[in-house]
Design a protein around this motif. Structure first.
Motif, mmCIF file in Angstrom:
data_model
loop_
_atom_site.group_PDB
_atom_site.id
_atom_site.type_symbol
_atom_site.label_atom_id
_atom_site.label_comp_id
_atom_site.label_asym_id
_atom_site.label_seq_id
_atom_site.Cartn_x
_atom_site.Cartn_y
_atom_site.Cartn_z
ATOM 1 N N UNK A 45 0.856 -1.182 0.000
ATOM 2 C CA UNK A 45 0.000 0.000 0.000
ATOM 3 C C UNK A 45 0.901 1.243 0.000
ATOM 4 N N UNK A 46 0.650 2.156 -0.915
ATOM 5 C CA UNK A 46 1.466 3.365 -1.034
ATOM 6 C C UNK A 46 0.830 4.520 -0.282
ATOM 7 N N UNK A 47 -0.466 4.657 -0.379
ATOM 8 C CA UNK A 47 -1.178 5.711 0.359
ATOM 9 C C UNK A 47 -2.605 5.255 0.583
ATOM 10 N N UNK A 48 -3.233 5.858 1.599
ATOM 11 C CA UNK A 48 -4.646 5.625 1.905
ATOM 12 C C UNK A 48 -5.270 6.982 2.227
ATOM 13 N N UNK A 49 -6.357 7.299 1.548
ATOM 14 C CA UNK A 49 -7.021 8.592 1.731
ATOM 15 C C UNK A 49 -8.499 8.369 2.026
ATOM 16 N N UNK A 50 -9.056 9.180 2.914
ATOM 17 C CA UNK A 50 -10.499 9.197 3.177
ATOM 18 C C UNK A 50 -10.975 10.637 3.027
ATOM 19 N N UNK B 18 -1.794 15.948 -4.855
ATOM 20 C CA UNK B 18 -0.895 15.913 -6.010
ATOM 21 C C UNK B 18 -0.198 14.556 -6.103
ATOM 22 N N UNK B 19 -0.960 13.505 -5.841
ATOM 23 C CA UNK B 19 -0.420 12.143 -5.920
ATOM 24 C C UNK B 19 -0.552 11.570 -7.321
ATOM 25 N N UNK B 20 -1.721 11.733 -7.892
ATOM 26 C CA UNK B 20 -2.046 11.147 -9.191
ATOM 27 C C UNK B 20 -2.703 12.234 -10.033
ATOM 28 N N UNK B 21 -2.862 12.013 -11.350
ATOM 29 C CA UNK B 21 -3.526 13.005 -12.189
ATOM 30 C C UNK B 21 -4.921 13.355 -11.683
ATOM 31 N N UNK B 22 -5.354 14.583 -11.981
ATOM 32 C CA UNK B 22 -6.651 15.075 -11.508
ATOM 33 C C UNK B 22 -7.783 14.193 -12.022
ATOM 34 N N UNK B 23 -7.647 13.674 -13.223
ATOM 35 C CA UNK B 23 -8.703 12.830 -13.790
ATOM 36 C C UNK B 23 -8.921 11.576 -12.951
ATOM 37 N N UNK B 24 -7.853 11.049 -12.368
ATOM 38 C CA UNK B 24 -7.979 9.865 -11.512
ATOM 39 C C UNK B 24 -8.747 10.216 -10.251
ATOM 40 N N UNK B 25 -8.431 11.383 -9.655
ATOM 41 C CA UNK B 25 -9.144 11.834 -8.454
ATOM 42 C C UNK B 25 -10.616 12.059 -8.761
ATOM 43 N N UNK B 26 -10.903 12.688 -9.902
ATOM 44 C CA UNK B 26 -12.294 12.963 -10.277
ATOM 45 C C UNK B 26 -13.093 11.672 -10.413
ATOM 46 N N UNK B 27 -12.521 10.680 -11.058
ATOM 47 C CA UNK B 27 -13.225 9.414 -11.231
ATOM 48 C C UNK B 27 -13.388 8.689 -9.905
ATOM 49 N N UNK C 290 -2.757 3.906 -12.996
ATOM 50 C CA UNK C 290 -2.235 5.266 -13.098
ATOM 51 C C UNK C 290 -0.765 5.272 -12.709
ATOM 52 N N UNK C 291 -0.230 6.439 -12.406
ATOM 53 C CA UNK C 291 1.180 6.558 -12.025
ATOM 54 C C UNK C 291 1.305 7.684 -11.008
ATOM 55 N N UNK C 292 2.384 7.664 -10.267
ATOM 56 C CA UNK C 292 2.605 8.661 -9.222
ATOM 57 C C UNK C 292 3.194 9.939 -9.811
ATOM 58 N N UNK C 293 2.721 11.056 -9.283
ATOM 59 C CA UNK C 293 3.245 12.358 -9.700
ATOM 60 C C UNK C 293 4.367 12.841 -8.792
ATOM 61 N N UNK C 294 4.599 12.132 -7.693
ATOM 62 C CA UNK C 294 5.634 12.550 -6.750
ATOM 63 C C UNK C 294 6.132 11.338 -5.985
ATOM 64 N N UNK C 295 7.325 11.476 -5.421
ATOM 65 C CA UNK C 295 7.886 10.420 -4.585
ATOM 66 C C UNK C 295 7.233 10.477 -3.202
ATOM 67 N N UNK C 296 6.903 9.299 -2.676
ATOM 68 C CA UNK C 296 6.230 9.210 -1.379
ATOM 69 C C UNK C 296 7.158 8.551 -0.373
ATOM 70 N N UNK C 297 7.259 9.175 0.788
ATOM 71 C CA UNK C 297 8.061 8.632 1.887
ATOM 72 C C UNK C 297 7.145 8.235 3.032
ATOM 73 N N UNK D 147 8.428 8.725 -7.968
ATOM 74 C CA UNK D 147 7.670 9.440 -8.987
ATOM 75 C C UNK D 147 7.728 8.686 -10.317
ATOM 76 N N UNK D 148 6.571 8.604 -10.972
ATOM 77 C CA UNK D 148 6.480 7.923 -12.250
ATOM 78 C C UNK D 148 6.198 6.441 -12.129
ATOM 79 N N UNK D 149 6.224 5.895 -10.911
ATOM 80 C CA UNK D 149 5.988 4.458 -10.724
ATOM 81 C C UNK D 149 4.527 4.125 -11.025
#
Length: 496
Positions: A82-87, A111-120, A133-140, A150-152
């Motif tokens: 799991x890379x991230x979890x959002x509610x 700013x994790x993924x493209x806006x279109x992914x968030x909208x859907x 999709x792909x990551x827009x930034x590196x996550x720690x 980023x880009x994964x």
């Protein structure tokens, strides 16, 4: 040359043939395994997100942010894929109220993924939604440790958080690394190449065994998830392996145990707290949840107030030991409390032997019927006391309806819920009038005017204009008739 020998050619041809066949099989099998692992990961993620969204609907509904954030951090720590979890909360314009890592909290479009992914992901749906999709930034996570770069390429799965009624109140989004699929495929290819050097047939058998070893525990895990989603929170995945699937099963079991423990503790806390502060009071003074209750929160309500007091309690208690008084009070408070609750009221406070109860219905029928039922229960209570050669008791009940302020008083270390206002004082004074007029139950004209079913109650006008202490305007008081009134006056007797 040795290369021209038949033995060498056969060996070379056989080797090339075996390598070609094994290579083709490995390529085809690798493609098949990649699709299988992806589908299994997708189904597992969808099932897990649906389970979590159902499990966390109460926390989101009750705005239990702290519990949600702790659960997200725990889940992310125990699931390396799991890379991230959002509610996000639909009631707050899709604001992210809980996130792991926490840096994405309180945002609207991360700013994790493209806006279109968030909208859907935020669109309402009856089931889970998955997107490549792909990551827009590196996550720690934890801080300083790279979780994903980023880009994964990743797989995001979203599920709606809905109330029992079915209305959508939020969205759960989980980003899943596809590295697990690639690792699983690479592992399978390595085993296939090792087995393929001995024989193509053995390789095929090994592939079948491997596929079975991979699919069975995932199937069992999926069945366990379905049973937990159906409400069997004590279910655990019985998978004992040392590989990634075993680690996933262990993490899943830890997560489900934590969810069950959190749910049980939360339920127990709520049930225990409601014994001290009734649920109807909490709705008024803590609409955002128990954890957000503060001193000085107050709301105005028009309610019915019932006061009940034992007559001659002082002389009665002097004839008993403290333990006998304690036991007597609990027995008495139980019978009157049951009738108050049964008729839609709740006890605000105990004042020695007196009770102050509130009824927040639009009509006053519940309060009046509760008083009548309390008098009826008192008859059987006194009969039991007489059988034990104990003196019977008598009570007076006064009811008034008016506007009060319901809220919390005290300071940060000691908070108490209460209702304050002129209507409370009037109800207490009316209960005191029961002794003066020799009546059992007295109600004010405000109570009579708010009755919904006047045919169900018999009333006797006691005084058209009585002034109670602390109130300038005179009020009319009525006796609620049981069998005989305290004043036999035909001209003042009414059947509503």
């Amino acid at each position: 040359m040795k290369f021209r020998s038949i033995r060498t050619r056969i060996m070379t041809t056989t080797t090339l043939l075996i390598v070609s066949i094994v290579g083709a099989i490995v390529w085809l099998w690798a493609s098949s395994e990649r699709e299988l692992f992806r589908e299994q990961t997708l189904q597992e993620a969808k099932t897990l997100t649906m389970l979590l969204s159902q499990s966390w609907s109460n926390e989101l509904s009750d705005s239990n942010w702290n519990q949600l954030r702790l659960s997200l951090d725990s889940l992310l720590r125990h699931n390396p894929d799991f890379i991230y979890i959002l509610i996000s909360d639909d009631r707050a314009n899709h604001r992210i109220i809980a996130a792991s890592p926490m840096e994405f909290q309180d945002r609207y479009i991360p700013d994790l993924v493209p806006v279109s992914v968030t909208t859907k992901a935020l669109q309402a749906s009856e089931g889970s939604r998955a997107q490549d999709t792909y990551l827009l930034r590196t996550i720690e996570f934890p801080e300083g440790e790279v979780r994903a770069r980023r880009g994964e390429p990743i797989l995001e799965v979203a599920s709606d958080i809905r109330l029992v009624s079915g209305s959508k109140i939020g969205t759960l989004r989980v980003g899943i690394s596809l590295g697990r699929i690639e690792r699983a495929v690479a592992n399978a290819v390595g085993k296939a190449l090792l087995v393929g050097t001995f024989a193509l047939g053995v390789g095929l058998v090994g592939a079948y065994i491997l596929a079975k070893q991979v699919s069975d525990p995932i199937r069992r895990l999926q069945e366990t998830v379905a049973k937990i989603a159906a409400g069997e929170l004590d279910r655990r995945a019985e998978i004992y392996r040392a590989d990634e699937i075993g680690a996933l099963a262990a993490a899943f079991n830890e997560m489900s145990a934590a969810l069950q423990g959190s749910f049980d503790r939360l339920q127990g806390t709520i049930e225990s707290f409601q014994r001290f502060v009734p649920e109807k009071f909490l709705v008024a003074i803590a609409p955002e949840g128990i954890e957000n209750i503060q001193v000085g929160v107050a709301v105005k309500r028009t309610i019915s107030i019932l006061f009940c007091d034992i007559r001659n309690y002082t002389s009665l208690s002097e004839a008993m030991t403290p333990l006998e008084t304690f036991s007597f009070l609990n027995d008495y408070l139980e019978i009157v409390g049951q009738e108050i609750a049964r008729h839609g009221g709740f006890i605000d406070k105990y004042i020695g032997d007196a009770i102050m109860a509130l009824f927040d219905d639009r009509a006053t029928d519940g309060a009046v019927q509760a008083a009548i039922a309390m008098r009826r229960r008192l008859i059987s209570f006194n009969q039991a006391r007489l059988e034990r050669q104990l003196p019977p008791i008598e009570i007076g009940i006064g009811i008034h309806r008016g506007e009060v302020v319901m809220g919390t008083v005290g300071f940060v270390s000691r908070i108490e819920s209460t209702a304050i206002g002129d209507a409370v004082n009037v109800a207490a004074r009316v209960e005191g009038l029961t002794k003066e007029y020799g009546c059992n139950v007295l109600v004010t004209d405000a109570v009579v005017d708010s009755l919904g079913d006047r045919e169900a109650v018999q009333l006797n006008l006691i005084d058209e204009a009585v002034k109670v202490k602390g109130k300038d305007e005179a009020i009319a008081v009525y006796e609620v008739l049981e069998r005989t009134s305290c004043r036999e006056s035909n001209e003042n007797f009414f059947r509503f």
